[in-house]
Enzyme design. Structure first.
Site, PDB file in Angstrom:
ATOM      1  CE  LYS A  40      -0.290  -0.039   5.035  1.00 29.26           C
ATOM      2  NZ  LYS A  40      -1.019  -0.580   6.187  1.00 29.26           N
ATOM      3  NE  ARG A 136      -6.829   0.722  11.673  1.00 28.23           N
ATOM      4  CZ  ARG A 136      -5.654   0.538  11.066  1.00 28.23           C
ATOM      5  NH1 ARG A 136      -4.745   1.502  11.093  1.00 28.23           N
ATOM      6  NH2 ARG A 136      -5.374  -0.590  10.451  1.00 28.23           N
ATOM      7  CE1 TYR A 275      11.167  32.168   1.162  1.00 28.64           C
ATOM      8  CE2 TYR A 275      11.066  29.763   1.277  1.00 28.64           C
ATOM      9  CZ  TYR A 275      10.929  30.944   0.555  1.00 28.64           C
ATOM     10  OH  TYR A 275      10.541  30.890  -0.750  1.00 28.64           O
ATOM     11  CG  MET A 323       7.211  23.357  -2.477  1.00 31.15           C
ATOM     12  SD  MET A 323       6.001  24.293  -3.413  1.00 31.15           S
ATOM     13  CE  MET A 323       5.075  25.123  -2.130  1.00 31.15           C
TER      14      MET A 323
HETATM   15  C1  LIG Z   1      -0.239  -1.631   6.802  1.00 35.47           C
HETATM   16  C2  LIG Z   1      -0.832  -2.865   7.351  1.00 35.47           C
HETATM   17  C3  LIG Z   1      -0.024  -3.977   7.655  1.00 35.47           C
HETATM   18  C4  LIG Z   1       1.487  -3.949   7.573  1.00 35.47           C
HETATM   19  O1  LIG Z   1       2.028  -3.361   8.733  1.00 35.47           O
HETATM   20  P1  LIG Z   1       3.620  -3.267   8.951  1.00 35.47           P
HETATM   21  O2  LIG Z   1       3.761  -2.804  10.342  1.00 35.47           O
HETATM   22  O3  LIG Z   1       4.114  -2.286   7.958  1.00 35.47           O
HETATM   23  O4  LIG Z   1       4.144  -4.627   8.698  1.00 35.47           O
HETATM   24  C5  LIG Z   1      -0.663  -5.139   8.048  1.00 35.47           C
HETATM   25  N1  LIG Z   1      -2.013  -5.193   8.169  1.00 35.47           N
HETATM   26  C6  LIG Z   1      -2.814  -4.132   7.913  1.00 35.47           C
HETATM   27  C7  LIG Z   1      -4.274  -4.258   8.073  1.00 35.47           C
HETATM   28  C8  LIG Z   1      -2.245  -2.937   7.510  1.00 35.47           C
HETATM   29  O5  LIG Z   1      -3.029  -1.880   7.267  1.00 35.47           O
END
Ligand SMILES: *Cc1c(COP(=O)(O)O)cnc(C)c1O
Length: 386
Positions: A40, A136, A275, A323
């Site tokens: 992801k 969550r 800046y 930036m």
């Molecule tokens: C991102 C994620 C992981 C991976 O977590 P890491 O700590 O990067 O290994 C696993 N399960 C879910 C549901 C996630 O969102």
């Protein structure tokens, strides 16, 4: 300088390190446990297009957040099964194939998957996300029977169950994680009864759990940050060392981020830089102007805090990060010239700027430093021979 000067900044991805890190997990996991590589957030900022084909040869699954990311993987001709772990809308589901499994955390998602089957004729396998204490996503235990009824009515196949730990990276005390595991085991038992057989896919572990708890293996683990060569946290690393008496895992960071000196600037003693005039030259100073800034993912909060490596020598960032521009003090680095390579993240010899260091200096963590690297930075895959 033998290299061409055509990129003012670039990211290098070490293919051998990526393979080696995944092999570390094959070694620590129980036999028969499947390995899902989490890609992801543009493969944790590394670059999905470069990383996906590499991990596809050494993982069993790829896991993503969104349906769009799943489609990108297919466009990259990756044909491993894919797990979509995040929220999806009904129209997100269109065009996914039946080797793309989706997490369902709500009854609505189950109806949408049913609707997608009726409309598009594709039956997307579902993994129910179970609430075990993170609060969550996820269905509470008391809602699981109802979810199974809705799935049956909708003709949706529940093939898996998943949960996610709340407090595994931030502590050396793992009793909350153990409680979550117990709750998850109860949920899996219940779901197996409801669905009339053992679930095919049961998974709970992220990197930290996959490194520390064999009892969280089930049928699969979902490994993100450590596939890229990083410990999830200091605490996870300490927990490992306390358990094993050594730090012998051999995780190797996959990513380096480099740029070049764009200009050399001499600043007289007493003048200020950048800046807000937040840095003053206390001696005649030589600055290197780097064509990188917060738009690229170099946090603004690193101004007057971080270091970069110029010819392997640490040089402090001075003044505010802009930036697209960052200034570093190279007064003490001999012989710097325009075009010289500068390491923002990564190593030169023994010197190293880690994602962990930049994370902690910017009040964040390695995950955020990596995930926010701009997708526009060119990626080069190195060390490709197997
Ligand atoms: C991102 C994620 C992981 C991976 O977590 P890491 O700590 O990067 O290994 C696993 N399960 C879910 C549901 C996630 O969102």
């Amino acid at each position: 300088m033998t290299e061409t000067l055509h990129d003012s900044q670039w990211i290098e991805l070490d293919a051998a390190a990526l393979r080696k890190n995944l092999a570390v997990f094959r070694r620590v996991l129980g036999s028969g446990v499947q390995l899902a590589a989490v890609v992801k957030a543009n493969a944790y900022g590394h670059g999905l297009a470069e990383v996906a084909p590499l991990v596809a040869t050494c993982a069993d699954w790829l896991a993503v957040h969104s349906a769009n990311e799943a489609r990108s993987l297919r466009a990259l001709r990756v044909d491993l099964p894919v797990l979509v772990m995040g929220f999806v809308t009904p129209s997100d589901l269109e065009g996914l194939d039946s080797r793309t499994h989706v997490f369902a955390s709500t009854l609505e998602t189950l109806s949408w998957v049913g609707e997608c089957r009726r409309r598009c004729g594709v039956s997307l396998p579902v993994h129910l996300k179970v609430e075990t204490g993170t609060n969550r996503q996820g269905l509470r235990l008391e809602d699981l029977s109802r979810a199974c009824r809705v799935a049956a009515e909708e003709g949706v196949k529940i093939v898996g169950a998943a949960t996610h730990f709340a407090n595994i990276e931030d502590t050396l005390e793992h009793e909350f994680a153990q409680r979550q595991l117990e709750e998850f085991r109860n949920a899996v038992g219940l779901l197996s009864k409801e669905t009339g057989g053992p679930l095919q896919h049961v998974h709970a572990a992220c990197s930290a759990a996959a490194l520390l708890f064999r009892e969280a293996d089930f049928t699969m683990v979902r490994v993100g940050i450590s596939a890229y060569g990083h410990w999830p946290s200091r605490e996870t690393q300490l927990s490992w060392i306390l358990e094993h008496g050594r730090n012998g895992l051999g995780l190797t960071p996959v990513l380096s981020w480099k740029t070049r000196v764009g200009q050399i600037k001499r600043v007289p003693e007493g003048e200020t830089v950048g800046y807000g005039r937040t840095w003053r030259a206390l001696r005649p100073t030589v600055l290197a102007v780097l064509p990188v800034g917060y738009a690229d993912g170099y946090p603004r909060s690193l101004g007057n805090r971080a270091r970069v490596l110029v010819g392997g020598v640490p040089a402090p960032v001075v003044g505010r990060v802009c930036m697209n521009i960052t200034l570093v003090d190279v007064t003490d680095v001999p012989g710097v010239s325009v075009g010289d390579e500068v390491v923002l993240l990564g190593s030169t010899g023994d010197a190293c700027i880690s994602a962990e260091e930049l994370g902690s200096l910017s009040g964040s963590i390695n995950y955020e430093i990596l995930a926010r690297l701009s997708p526009l930075i060119p990626r080069r895959v190195v060390n490709t021979s197997p």
